[in-house]
Design a protein around this motif. Sequence first.
Motif, mmCIF file in Angstrom:
data_model
loop_
_atom_site.group_PDB
_atom_site.id
_atom_site.type_symbol
_atom_site.label_atom_id
_atom_site.label_comp_id
_atom_site.label_asym_id
_atom_site.label_seq_id
_atom_site.Cartn_x
_atom_site.Cartn_y
_atom_site.Cartn_z
ATOM 1 N N MET A 1 -3.815 -0.239 -76.450
ATOM 2 C CA MET A 1 -3.563 1.030 -77.120
ATOM 3 C C MET A 1 -3.128 2.121 -76.141
ATOM 4 O O MET A 1 -2.937 3.263 -76.520
ATOM 5 N N ILE A 2 -2.934 1.750 -74.881
ATOM 6 C CA ILE A 2 -2.604 2.795 -73.923
ATOM 7 C C ILE A 2 -1.282 3.466 -74.270
ATOM 8 O O ILE A 2 -1.097 4.661 -74.093
ATOM 9 N N HIS A 3 -0.318 2.707 -74.802
ATOM 10 C CA HIS A 3 0.967 3.304 -75.141
ATOM 11 C C HIS A 3 0.828 4.289 -76.300
ATOM 12 O O HIS A 3 1.525 5.287 -76.371
ATOM 13 N N VAL A 4 -0.104 4.026 -77.233
ATOM 14 C CA VAL A 4 -0.338 4.948 -78.338
ATOM 15 C C VAL A 4 -0.923 6.258 -77.817
ATOM 16 O O VAL A 4 -0.493 7.345 -78.209
ATOM 17 N N ARG A 5 -1.889 6.169 -76.948
ATOM 18 C CA ARG A 5 -2.510 7.369 -76.371
ATOM 19 C C ARG A 5 -1.469 8.204 -75.631
ATOM 20 O O ARG A 5 -1.431 9.427 -75.727
ATOM 21 N N PHE A 6 -0.616 7.524 -74.892
ATOM 22 C CA PHE A 6 0.423 8.205 -74.135
ATOM 23 C C PHE A 6 1.406 8.917 -75.072
ATOM 24 O O PHE A 6 1.796 10.061 -74.841
ATOM 25 N N LEU A 7 1.797 8.239 -76.152
ATOM 26 C CA LEU A 7 2.721 8.835 -77.118
ATOM 27 C C LEU A 7 2.118 10.071 -77.764
ATOM 28 O O LEU A 7 2.800 11.077 -77.973
ATOM 29 N N ILE A 8 0.843 9.985 -78.098
ATOM 30 C CA ILE A 8 0.176 11.124 -78.735
ATOM 31 C C ILE A 8 0.215 12.336 -77.818
ATOM 32 O O ILE A 8 0.470 13.455 -78.250
ATOM 33 N N ARG A 9 -0.014 12.129 -76.540
ATOM 34 C CA ARG A 9 0.045 13.247 -75.596
ATOM 35 C C ARG A 9 1.452 13.810 -75.516
ATOM 36 O O ARG A 9 1.667 15.024 -75.501
ATOM 37 N N GLU A 10 2.438 12.904 -75.452
ATOM 38 C CA GLU A 10 3.826 13.353 -75.313
ATOM 39 C C GLU A 10 4.295 14.092 -76.563
ATOM 40 O O GLU A 10 4.971 15.113 -76.476
ATOM 41 N N LEU A 373 1.130 4.607 -65.694
ATOM 42 C CA LEU A 373 -0.326 4.674 -65.824
ATOM 43 C C LEU A 373 -0.888 3.256 -65.733
ATOM 44 O O LEU A 373 -1.204 2.634 -66.740
ATOM 45 N N PRO A 374 -1.009 2.718 -64.534
ATOM 46 C CA PRO A 374 -1.459 1.330 -64.378
ATOM 47 C C PRO A 374 -2.872 1.084 -64.880
ATOM 48 O O PRO A 374 -3.210 -0.039 -65.256
ATOM 49 N N ASP A 375 -3.698 2.118 -64.894
ATOM 50 C CA ASP A 375 -5.068 1.977 -65.377
ATOM 51 C C ASP A 375 -5.232 2.822 -66.632
ATOM 52 O O ASP A 375 -4.697 3.923 -66.728
ATOM 53 N N LYS A 376 -5.992 2.319 -67.608
ATOM 54 C CA LYS A 376 -6.118 3.046 -68.869
ATOM 55 C C LYS A 376 -6.880 4.358 -68.738
ATOM 56 O O LYS A 376 -6.840 5.189 -69.629
ATOM 57 N N THR A 377 -7.559 4.545 -67.614
ATOM 58 C CA THR A 377 -8.258 5.814 -67.391
ATOM 59 C C THR A 377 -7.429 6.782 -66.545
ATOM 60 O O THR A 377 -7.885 7.881 -66.234
ATOM 61 N N SER A 378 -6.221 6.359 -66.171
ATOM 62 C CA SER A 378 -5.368 7.237 -65.360
ATOM 63 C C SER A 378 -5.043 8.506 -66.147
ATOM 64 O O SER A 378 -4.673 8.443 -67.318
ATOM 65 N N PRO A 379 -5.187 9.658 -65.510
ATOM 66 C CA PRO A 379 -4.897 10.912 -66.225
ATOM 67 C C PRO A 379 -3.400 11.104 -66.437
ATOM 68 O O PRO A 379 -2.594 10.748 -65.581
ATOM 69 N N THR A 381 -0.536 13.538 -66.368
ATOM 70 C CA THR A 381 -0.229 14.828 -65.761
ATOM 71 C C THR A 381 1.199 15.230 -66.099
ATOM 72 O O THR A 381 1.972 14.433 -66.652
ATOM 73 N N GLN A 382 1.554 16.442 -65.723
ATOM 74 C CA GLN A 382 2.917 16.896 -65.948
ATOM 75 C C GLN A 382 3.904 16.047 -65.159
ATOM 76 O O GLN A 382 5.006 15.749 -65.635
ATOM 77 N N GLU A 383 3.506 15.636 -63.967
ATOM 78 C CA GLU A 383 4.386 14.806 -63.148
ATOM 79 C C GLU A 383 4.667 13.477 -63.839
ATOM 80 O O GLU A 383 5.798 12.958 -63.798
ATOM 81 N N VAL A 384 3.654 12.908 -64.478
ATOM 82 C CA VAL A 384 3.839 11.655 -65.209
ATOM 83 C C VAL A 384 4.776 11.863 -66.393
ATOM 84 O O VAL A 384 5.709 11.084 -66.628
ATOM 85 N N LEU A 385 4.544 12.931 -67.140
ATOM 86 C CA LEU A 385 5.367 13.203 -68.316
ATOM 87 C C LEU A 385 6.825 13.442 -67.943
ATOM 88 O O LEU A 385 7.728 13.096 -68.707
ATOM 89 N N ASP A 386 7.049 14.050 -66.780
ATOM 90 C CA ASP A 386 8.422 14.311 -66.343
ATOM 91 C C ASP A 386 9.199 13.016 -66.095
ATOM 92 O O ASP A 386 10.432 13.024 -66.105
#
Length: 441
Positions: A1-10, A373-379, A381-386
């Motif tokens: 579900m990590i991709h779902v969590r990431f999408l929700i943030r984006e 985000l190699p780990d599901k607990t990785s935060p 950040t703006q740098e990641v979103l960029d």
Amino acid sequence: MIHVRFLIREISRSSLLSRVQCRAKSVVAYPSEHNETKVNNDVNIELQNARPVEEIPGPKALPLLGNWFRFLPYIGEYGRVSVKTHLRMMRDKYGDIVKLDKLAIGRTMIFLFTPELCEKLYRLDGQRPLRIAMHSLLYYRQNREHIWDGEYGLAISQGKMWHDFRSKVNPHMMQPRTVKVHVPQINEVAVDFVKRMRTLRDPETLELPSDFKNELLKWALEGICSIAMDCRLGCLEPNLAPDSEPQIMINCVQEMFELMYRIEILTSLWKVYNTPNLKKFFRVMDTLNGIAKKHIERAKAKFDARDNNTNQYDRSILEKLLRIDKHTAYVMALDMLTAGVDTTGNTAGSMLYYIANNPEKQEKLREEVMSLLPDKTSPVTQEVLDQTKYAKACIKESLRLFPISIGTLRTMQTEVCLGGYKIPAGVCVIFFTSFYFLFKV
């Protein structure tokens, strides 16, 4: 579900800008004086060879009855089908530009059905677009002057009043850096929502419940309050009571749109007398605004107690606006809580639906997320979103397939040429954004 969590943030990060931008795209970049002169010259040349508005094809209006009888429930040719179906029927029968004389408000309405015509209308829009729409919401706000005091927000205001209001809120809502500082808050809400999803899943089928849309609306409301007012309402708490304030707000927002459809789209005599639907609409809006106003007051009290030396970029949108104009801040916050819940929740729902129905695209998206985000607990950040390219593309594509609204209305302020026809000033033009679902283009 990590991709779902990431999408929700984006989606959360981008939704704040998109909600305001979709209200008035024409003001994002003002045309230069040279370009505006060129547009005017082109319009004048086209008008010389254009055909009169009377020649635009469309259903023939009957004396006294006009065209509104065609939309009567059950008996009208358009009243017994869905909006999508009757629009498709008109386009198939009359073409890419259709005229409806003497509709509900007694005006001539022009319908545009191609992206090219919509693009041209946007170019003719000017810096202060005029659109006669949402009469019921305007009527309500005019009858609640103690709240609105003549300033009705982006969705309702017209001309100079709209432009002045937009100019006040633009610096605090349209700049990317405004959203960037809220990434940690968005991340926090997204993490809580994913935890909530895990508890809702069926342990055997892993399916989410049929009422999952309501959970998406809870997430949207929680995220909006987190960004706009720097507070958490507790929407994602387990076993949220049906009579809790967050759930009441969500119910009111959905009822608001349903009642506006009944009042303004379906046949209604609400302008003649206070119909039951109009009375219910006022009760719903009073409830929604009452709860929202209470939370805005709480947020304001918290901001007043803060140190004034706080970095301006770390302040919430409401706090920034309060320091400039208290009334504008209230109106904008009420608009965000009213208009942001349904739009953001539905956008996220459509996005997850399309990803779920395209496994190969889901896998490609997952690969991008795992690389960042190699780990599901990785935060996040703006740098990641960029660095997200494919996720942004997926969001844009889902908005193309499932736009926030079916279309946009504009009232012509000068005579223009569209589709080879002269459109006089004062005529309402509606152009549609749901081309894929309406017409498969």
